[in-house]
Enzyme design. Structure first.
Site, PDB file in Angstrom:
ATOM      1  N   ASN A 111      -8.800   2.305   9.537  1.00  0.00           N
ATOM      2  CA  ASN A 111      -8.181   1.861  11.149  1.00  0.00           C
ATOM      3  C   ASN A 111      -8.808   2.511  12.331  1.00  0.00           C
ATOM      4  OD1 ASN A 111      -5.870   1.031  12.767  1.00  0.00           O
ATOM      5  ND2 ASN A 111      -4.873   1.929  11.096  1.00  0.00           N
ATOM      6  N   THR A 112      -8.381   3.791  11.403  1.00  0.00           N
ATOM      7  CA  THR A 112      -8.895   5.051  13.300  1.00  0.00           C
ATOM      8  C   THR A 112     -10.111   4.031  13.622  1.00  0.00           C
ATOM      9  OG1 THR A 112      -6.862   6.028  12.452  1.00  0.00           O
ATOM     10  CG2 THR A 112      -8.361   6.781  14.503  1.00  0.00           C
TER      11      THR A 112
ATOM     12  N   LYS B  41       0.536  -1.189  -0.444  1.00  0.00           N
ATOM     13  CA  LYS B  41       0.242  -0.044  -0.053  1.00  0.00           C
ATOM     14  C   LYS B  41       1.163   1.379   0.584  1.00  0.00           C
ATOM     15  CE  LYS B  41      -3.108   3.121   2.738  1.00  0.00           C
ATOM     16  NZ  LYS B  41      -3.687   3.209   3.386  1.00  0.00           N
TER      17      LYS B  41
ATOM     18  N   GLY C 139      -7.511   9.182   9.226  1.00  0.00           N
ATOM     19  CA  GLY C 139      -8.130  10.086  10.483  1.00  0.00           C
ATOM     20  C   GLY C 139      -8.805  11.192  10.825  1.00  0.00           C
TER      21      GLY C 139
ATOM     22  N   ALA D 257      -9.269   6.014   4.317  1.00  0.00           N
ATOM     23  CA  ALA D 257      -9.075   6.591   5.118  1.00  0.00           C
ATOM     24  C   ALA D 257     -10.598   7.793   4.733  1.00  0.00           C
ATOM     25  CB  ALA D 257      -8.131   7.634   4.057  1.00  0.00           C
ATOM     26  N   GLY D 258     -11.069   7.922   6.326  1.00  0.00           N
ATOM     27  CA  GLY D 258     -11.590   9.289   6.538  1.00  0.00           C
ATOM     28  C   GLY D 258     -12.458   8.886   6.582  1.00  0.00           C
TER      29      GLY D 258
END
Lengths: 326, 259
Positions: free
Chosen positions: B206-207, B96, B157, B184-185
């Site tokens: 993830n976050t 990635k 994040g 993301a996001g």
């Protein structure tokens, strides 16, 4: 004749365990090849006795095992514990982090800017909101560790640095060995988590309690020490490298200190430190008997907070083990 | 089932492994949500000689396909070096690719990204580029040899969810044959469902899981949302209309529009 126990490792785990063993009436020898805590991760610790704040990034055990830590330390070393609570703040644009932090823990109150200034006058006007954990405490590991060592000696423990006394075949063996060697142990399932910290000296800022500064990626804490010094920590990196602090980590720690108070820009960096924390997969410590040796290890970032509870467990386990042997 | 570079992956949820309270919590989150792939950040963890051997063992023990990433890399050279290190460590040619333009915003540097993708693909890598929803950048990445594109839906994040759904819709329409992952996001399961309903092949997060109050339960919630969103896309959702549409004829009224 009382049973003789060898404790390997004179970091916070070894010292607290040794004290609990002495309290149970054992004869104790403490062995650590490195003098003056030179290789001990505890020497670099923040010394925060903050079970509720730590719950933010840890399991419930951190509270159940850690909530009596301040009492234990105060009883053992009455001079060393500062019971002034923990203040948690966040820069304006990361204010959401305070809400997240509060949702993962308890035993705090919300403060507004005035209340923050009442606790820490130097932070007046800097933060609109914060959390205050009134029942938390902190100590200075560099005073507490030598004081505890001296106390152990006063209670009759023998401290050995030159060579492992259990390796000497000519002398009688110990009744039991307790291993508290932290990251240098080769215990299965134990990993190292690199931590970097620095000590600043700053005449222009006064803080009287541990302050945590939240950030989505780089949360830090600042713990005031005597002599206008501040311990700023700490990174958590999944690596067993104990080489010097990286430029990035240094920048992040300094940047966060500067965001807490711009006067830190003029602080002197009097020390940088790097240590490797021992941790199991759940980041919680374990007391366990492996092939006749009792291991007390895996404190991660909670050595001072959780070692009193595990020391009691370890001493109880030692008593049961030695009783069962006869 | 979703296919990346010819490999079939059973789940359309891809999960990052950073920032969990502990590796044990991560393992539980993986167990309950069964992601198809887990991503691992190498940049910091390999900074020294003793890269976290035990930590990698814990990641391998999850039993899920590992996609190493170049998170935290700010230059082409850094990203390429990290990718090569990842190939050694995880014995995989998947990477990635993140080339970050700015530490504060974590916005991808799309120029560096295209350049690094070329270098890595020439070297035999299978590249999963983290990019913006810019169409031309996507095209350049495909020209470079990428077979997957991973546009953000909001900054890393930020937990904002799709800040520009129209752009994501155009992106899907512009690259109908390419495997697309929203990376993301994402903040909430409903965000994941929303982008999956648009026809994205998978999401990477993830976050939103790691930093949730209860990461394990949140992982489960996301897994359900990803699968619901995909089912909805395949089922063909109704298009929105400006007028109410009665589901049964209204008795006693002509059902035709009046002139």
């Amino acid at each position: 004749m009382s049973k003789h126990i060898l404790v390997r490792g004179a970091g916070v785990a070894g010292l607290t365990t040794a004290l609990e063993l002495l309290r149970q009436g054992f004869e104790v020898t403490l062995f650590d090849p490195a003098p003056a805590f030179a290789k001990s991760a505890s020497w670099l610790a923040g010394g925060m006795l903050a079970p509720w704040c730590e719950r933010e990034g840890a399991e419930e055990d951190v509270i159940t095992l850690g909530q009596r830590a301040a009492d234990w330390w105060e009883e053992a070393l009455p001079e060393e514990v500062e019971r002034r609570g923990t203040l948690v703040v966040a820069p304006q644009r990361d204010a959401g982090e305070l809400k997240r932090f509060s949702a993962r823990t308890r035993e705090f109150e919300w403060l507004d800017g005035e209340q923050i200034a009442a606790l820490e006058p130097d932070l007046e006007g800097r933060f609109a909101k914060g959390l205050f954990f009134a029942s938390e405490a902190h100590l200075d590991p560099r005073k507490a560790l030598p004081a505890l060592m001296a106390k152990l000696e006063g209670l009759g423990a023998k401290i050995v640095h030159d060579k492992d006394p259990s390796a000497d075949e000519a002398k009688p063996q110990f009744d039991l060995v307790l291993d508290c060697t932290g990251a240098s142990s080769d215990l299965a399932g134990l990993r190292g988590v690199r931590g970097e910290m620095l000590i600043l000296e700053c005449k222009d800022v006064r803080l009287s309690r541990a302050v945590r500064m939240l950030h989505p990626r780089i949360p830090i804490y600042i713990v005031p020490r005597a002599g206008r010094r501040f311990m700023v920590g700490a990174t958590m990196i999944e690596s067993e490298d104990d080489g010097p602090i990286s430029a990035r980590s240094m920048m992040e720690l300094l940047n966060a200190a500067y965001a807490l108070h711009p006067a830190f820009a003029e602080a002197k960096i009097v020390e940088t430190g790097v240590g490797v924390r021992p941790a199991f997969a759940d980041n919680l410590p374990k007391v366990m008997n492996v092939d006749g040796t009792v291991h007390v290890n895996g404190f991660y970032r909670h050595g001072f907070l959780l070692s009193p509870a595990t020391a009691i467990q370890a001493a109880d386990l030692a008593a049961t083990t030695l009783k069962g042997a006869h | 089932m979703v296919t990346f570079y010819g490999e079939n992956i059973s789940s359309r949820m891809l999960l990052g492994t950073a920032q969990y309270p502990s590796p044990a919590v991560l393992a539980e989150a993986v167990k309950i949500s069964e992601p198809g792939i887990v991503t691992v950040s190498l940049r910091r963890e390999t900074a020294g000689n003793n890269a976290g051997g035990e930590f990698w063992e814990l990641i391998r023990a999850l039993g899920v396909k590992v996609l190493p990433n170049t998170a935290g890399c700010h230059s082409v050279k850094e990203a390429v070096t990290t990718a090569k290190m990842a190939r050694e460590l995880f014995k995989t040619d998947w990477i990635k690719l993140e080339v970050i333009g700015h530490h504060d915003t974590l916005q991808p540097d799309v120029f560096g990204l295209v350049e690094a993708a070329k270098i890595l693909i020439d070297d035999g890598f299978k590249v999963f580029p983290y990019t913006t929803e810019d169409l031309m950048t996507g095209e350049k990445l495909l020209q470079a040899g990428c077979e997957v594109l991973m546009p953000w839906c909001a900054p890393i994040g930020s937990a904002k969810g799709p800040v520009n759904p129209d752009a994501l819709r155009s992106y899907r329409a512009y690259f109908p044959e390419t495997t697309l992952v929203v990376d993301a996001g994402l903040g909430r399961p409903s965000h994941a469902a929303q982008v999956m309903e648009l026809g994205y092949d998978a999401v990477l997060l993830n976050t939103a899981v790691a930093k949730a109050v209860d990461p394990i339960k949140m992982a489960k919630a996301f897994a359900g949302a990803v699968s619901a969103g995909r089912d909805a896309f395949e089922a063909g959702p109704l298009e929105p209309r400006d007028m109410a549409v009665p589901s049964t004829p209204v008795i006693g009224m002509a059902v035709f529009d009046s002139p």
